[in-house]
Design an enzyme around this catalytic site. Structure first.
Site, PDB file in Angstrom:
ATOM      1  N   VAL A  15       0.865  -1.185   0.000  1.00  0.00           N
ATOM      2  CA  VAL A  15       0.000   0.000   0.000  1.00  0.00           C
ATOM      3  C   VAL A  15       0.897   1.229   0.000  1.00  0.00           C
ATOM      4  O   VAL A  15       1.798   1.334   0.839  1.00  0.00           O
ATOM      5  CB  VAL A  15      -0.911   0.016   1.249  1.00  0.00           C
ATOM      6  CG1 VAL A  15      -1.621   1.357   1.391  1.00  0.00           C
ATOM      7  CG2 VAL A  15      -1.926  -1.127   1.196  1.00  0.00           C
ATOM      8  N   ASN A  93       3.989   8.100   2.073  1.00  0.00           N
ATOM      9  CA  ASN A  93       4.768   9.131   1.378  1.00  0.00           C
ATOM     10  C   ASN A  93       4.097  10.500   1.418  1.00  0.00           C
ATOM     11  O   ASN A  93       4.773  11.528   1.470  1.00  0.00           O
ATOM     12  CB  ASN A  93       4.981   8.685  -0.074  1.00  0.00           C
ATOM     13  CG  ASN A  93       5.616   9.768  -0.930  1.00  0.00           C
ATOM     14  OD1 ASN A  93       6.709  10.244  -0.621  1.00  0.00           O
ATOM     15  ND2 ASN A  93       4.929  10.170  -1.979  1.00  0.00           N
ATOM     16  N   TYR A 159       5.249  22.058  10.317  1.00  0.00           N
ATOM     17  CA  TYR A 159       5.791  21.029   9.405  1.00  0.00           C
ATOM     18  C   TYR A 159       7.058  20.399   9.994  1.00  0.00           C
ATOM     19  O   TYR A 159       7.211  19.173  10.002  1.00  0.00           O
ATOM     20  CB  TYR A 159       6.078  21.659   8.043  1.00  0.00           C
ATOM     21  CG  TYR A 159       6.665  20.700   7.038  1.00  0.00           C
ATOM     22  CD1 TYR A 159       5.927  19.612   6.572  1.00  0.00           C
ATOM     23  CD2 TYR A 159       7.968  20.872   6.552  1.00  0.00           C
ATOM     24  CE1 TYR A 159       6.462  18.732   5.642  1.00  0.00           C
ATOM     25  CE2 TYR A 159       8.507  19.994   5.623  1.00  0.00           C
ATOM     26  CZ  TYR A 159       7.750  18.932   5.172  1.00  0.00           C
ATOM     27  OH  TYR A 159       8.283  18.052   4.260  1.00  0.00           O
ATOM     28  N   LYS A 163       7.468  16.393  11.135  1.00  0.00           N
ATOM     29  CA  LYS A 163       8.502  15.547  10.527  1.00  0.00           C
ATOM     30  C   LYS A 163       9.450  15.000  11.610  1.00  0.00           C
ATOM     31  O   LYS A 163       9.979  13.898  11.471  1.00  0.00           O
ATOM     32  CB  LYS A 163       9.254  16.306   9.432  1.00  0.00           C
ATOM     33  CG  LYS A 163       8.389  16.548   8.180  1.00  0.00           C
ATOM     34  CD  LYS A 163       7.883  15.221   7.609  1.00  0.00           C
ATOM     35  CE  LYS A 163       7.192  15.351   6.281  1.00  0.00           C
ATOM     36  NZ  LYS A 163       6.625  14.078   5.790  1.00  0.00           N
TER      37      LYS A 163
HETATM   38  N1  NAP Z   1       9.808  17.358  -2.414  1.00  0.00           N
HETATM   39  C1  NAP Z   1      10.674  17.763  -1.482  1.00  0.00           C
HETATM   40  O1  NAP Z   1      11.509  18.649  -1.712  1.00  0.00           O
HETATM   41  C2  NAP Z   1      10.650  17.091  -0.109  1.00  0.00           C
HETATM   42  C3  NAP Z   1      11.656  17.408   0.811  1.00  0.00           C
HETATM   43  C4  NAP Z   1      11.654  16.772   2.049  1.00  0.00           C
HETATM   44  C5  NAP Z   1      10.679  15.851   2.345  1.00  0.00           C
HETATM   45  N2  NAP Z   1       9.697  15.571   1.440  1.00  0.00           N
HETATM   46  C6  NAP Z   1       8.657  14.614   1.805  1.00  0.00           C
HETATM   47  O2  NAP Z   1       8.440  13.734   0.715  1.00  0.00           O
HETATM   48  C7  NAP Z   1       7.069  13.324   0.694  1.00  0.00           C
HETATM   49  C8  NAP Z   1       6.504  13.540  -0.692  1.00  0.00           C
HETATM   50  O3  NAP Z   1       6.466  14.918  -0.958  1.00  0.00           O
HETATM   51  P1  NAP Z   1       6.018  15.535  -2.349  1.00  0.00           P
HETATM   52  O4  NAP Z   1       6.867  16.713  -2.592  1.00  0.00           O
HETATM   53  O5  NAP Z   1       5.947  14.499  -3.389  1.00  0.00           O
HETATM   54  O6  NAP Z   1       4.522  16.112  -2.063  1.00  0.00           O
HETATM   55  P2  NAP Z   1       3.139  15.520  -1.496  1.00  0.00           P
HETATM   56  O7  NAP Z   1       2.156  16.643  -1.565  1.00  0.00           O
HETATM   57  O8  NAP Z   1       3.351  14.907  -0.178  1.00  0.00           O
HETATM   58  O9  NAP Z   1       2.670  14.450  -2.599  1.00  0.00           O
HETATM   59  C9  NAP Z   1       3.090  13.136  -2.606  1.00  0.00           C
HETATM   60  C10 NAP Z   1       1.941  12.194  -2.920  1.00  0.00           C
HETATM   61  O10 NAP Z   1       0.973  12.240  -1.884  1.00  0.00           O
HETATM   62  C11 NAP Z   1      -0.328  12.520  -2.383  1.00  0.00           C
HETATM   63  N3  NAP Z   1      -1.010  13.335  -1.371  1.00  0.00           N
HETATM   64  C12 NAP Z   1      -0.650  14.560  -0.900  1.00  0.00           C
HETATM   65  N4  NAP Z   1      -1.538  14.991   0.001  1.00  0.00           N
HETATM   66  C13 NAP Z   1      -2.489  14.020   0.120  1.00  0.00           C
HETATM   67  C14 NAP Z   1      -3.692  13.885   0.883  1.00  0.00           C
HETATM   68  N5  NAP Z   1      -4.111  14.846   1.704  1.00  0.00           N
HETATM   69  N6  NAP Z   1      -4.418  12.753   0.749  1.00  0.00           N
HETATM   70  C15 NAP Z   1      -4.024  11.768  -0.096  1.00  0.00           C
HETATM   71  N7  NAP Z   1      -2.903  11.844  -0.843  1.00  0.00           N
HETATM   72  C16 NAP Z   1      -2.148  12.955  -0.732  1.00  0.00           C
HETATM   73  C17 NAP Z   1      -0.070  13.241  -3.706  1.00  0.00           C
HETATM   74  O11 NAP Z   1      -1.149  13.107  -4.629  1.00  0.00           O
HETATM   75  P3  NAP Z   1      -2.418  14.151  -4.601  1.00  0.00           P
HETATM   76  O12 NAP Z   1      -1.841  15.525  -4.545  1.00  0.00           O
HETATM   77  O13 NAP Z   1      -3.177  13.855  -5.859  1.00  0.00           O
HETATM   78  O14 NAP Z   1      -3.215  13.792  -3.387  1.00  0.00           O
HETATM   79  C18 NAP Z   1       1.165  12.489  -4.205  1.00  0.00           C
HETATM   80  O15 NAP Z   1       0.810  11.252  -4.774  1.00  0.00           O
HETATM   81  C19 NAP Z   1       6.365  14.106   1.799  1.00  0.00           C
HETATM   82  O16 NAP Z   1       6.239  13.315   2.953  1.00  0.00           O
HETATM   83  C20 NAP Z   1       7.301  15.267   2.061  1.00  0.00           C
HETATM   84  O17 NAP Z   1       7.199  15.772   3.378  1.00  0.00           O
HETATM   85  C21 NAP Z   1       9.665  16.174   0.223  1.00  0.00           C
END
Ligand code: NAP
Length: 266
Positions: A15, A93, A159, A163
């Site tokens: 999942v 994620n 945030y 984390k």
């Molecule tokens: N990107 C970076 O620079 C970065 C840096 C440090 C840590 N992280 C961590 O990496 C992880 C992924 O981040 P990301 O940048 O890819 O952005 P994200 O907004 O967390 O999106 C990742 C996935 O989660 C889904 N998602 C987001 N909010 C959701 C909700 N409320 N309900 C269901 N699904 C949800 C999104 O699809 P939908 O939007 O369609 O729901 C997408 O498939 C996060 O935990 C973040 O804290 C990212």
């Protein structure tokens, strides 16, 4: 270093909460290529279906669930939609920041959604799927964390806190589940080129900023799953070591000033 993780031990179903885009979609692709069936969860149906189709091309079964994880009722719907499956791997994620006001100016309801997505929803899903894994004495739980969880920073008061919670939660779980052969890993990311960050307009081209690719950090996470409780992806371990310095004023102010210079506000 440590054991090389053999992915087949985490089947037959995984999942992925937040499995439609970016790092989540890369986890999905690698797991599908390893023959593991998938349940992908996200809010927007189109990217979810696109990723599902790409994974099906590897010959595995894929179910999609359109749900908002900040809605407490989502867990029940997810549990019902997967009741007939043996889930050997949970990847949580979803969790990027959605409330970036300074704390006193922000809306508490917006902050509460960040807490719901990063604390309450993972707690519910970990308990639901983790119990089955403990019973079967095998499985994996991978939580995606952030370098933001190692220190306080402006506009990340909540945030950063959630984390930090994720990492400590993972460490405790890792200890509790070790004897059941259930692997727990907090995968800590730095700046990563995901669609969510592209949409909020993050400038990845700032000189001196280290930017990771989703495919690389997803690969690292799956490779390190058996080597918990924490893995720092993207070559950021030395930076995390600096962030753990007990002189908190030095670390918090120093990193703040460095970030201001990096984004041209210094
Ligand atoms: N990107 C970076 O620079 C970065 C840096 C440090 C840590 N992280 C961590 O990496 C992880 C992924 O981040 P990301 O940048 O890819 O952005 P994200 O907004 O967390 O999106 C990742 C996935 O989660 C889904 N998602 C987001 N909010 C959701 C909700 N409320 N309900 C269901 N699904 C949800 C999104 O699809 P939908 O939007 O369609 O729901 C997408 O498939 C996060 O935990 C973040 O804290 C990212």
């Amino acid at each position: 270093m440590g054991r090389v993780t053999e992915l087949s031990q985490y089947g037959p179903w995984a999942v992925i909460a937040g499995g439609s885009e970016g790092v989540g979609a890369e986890f999905a692709d690698r797991l599908a290529a390893a023959g593991i069936n998938l349940v992908l969860i996200a809010r927007k149906p189109e990217p979810l279906e696109r990723t599902a189709q790409a994974c099906r091309a590897h010959g595995v079964d894929v179910r999609t669930i359109t749900a908002d994880l900040t809605d407490p009722a989502a867990t029940e719907a997810i549990a019902a939609a997967t009741a007939d499956l043996e889930v050997g791997l949970l990847i949580y994620n979803a969790g990027a920041n959605t409330a970036s006001d300074e704390f006193l100016d922000g809306d508490l309801a917006d902050f509460a959604r960040v807490i719901e997505l990063n604390i309450n929803a993972p707690m519910r899903l970990v308990q639901h799927y983790g119990r089955g894994m403990r019973e079967r004495r095998r499985g994996g739980i991978l939580l995606v964390g952030s370098m933001a969880g190692y220190l306080g920073s402006v506009r990340h008061t909540i945030y950063g806190g959630v984390k930090a919670f994720g990492r400590i939660f993972a460490e405790g779980l890792w200890l509790e589940l070790r004897e059941y052969n259930v692997h727990v890993l907090e995968l800590v990311l730095g700046v990563t080129r995901t669609p969510a960050m592209e949409r909020v307009g993050l400038n990845f081209d700032v000189p001196g900023m280290k930017v990771a690719e989703p495919a690389d950090v997803a690969r690292e996470g799956l490779e390190q799953l058996a080597n918990g409780p924490v893995f720092i992806a993207g070559g950021n371990a030395a930076d995390v070591e600096r962030r753990n310095n007990p002189d908190r004023a030095k670390v918090v102010l120093g990193t703040h000033r460095f970030m201001q210079q990096l984004i041209g506000q210094g």
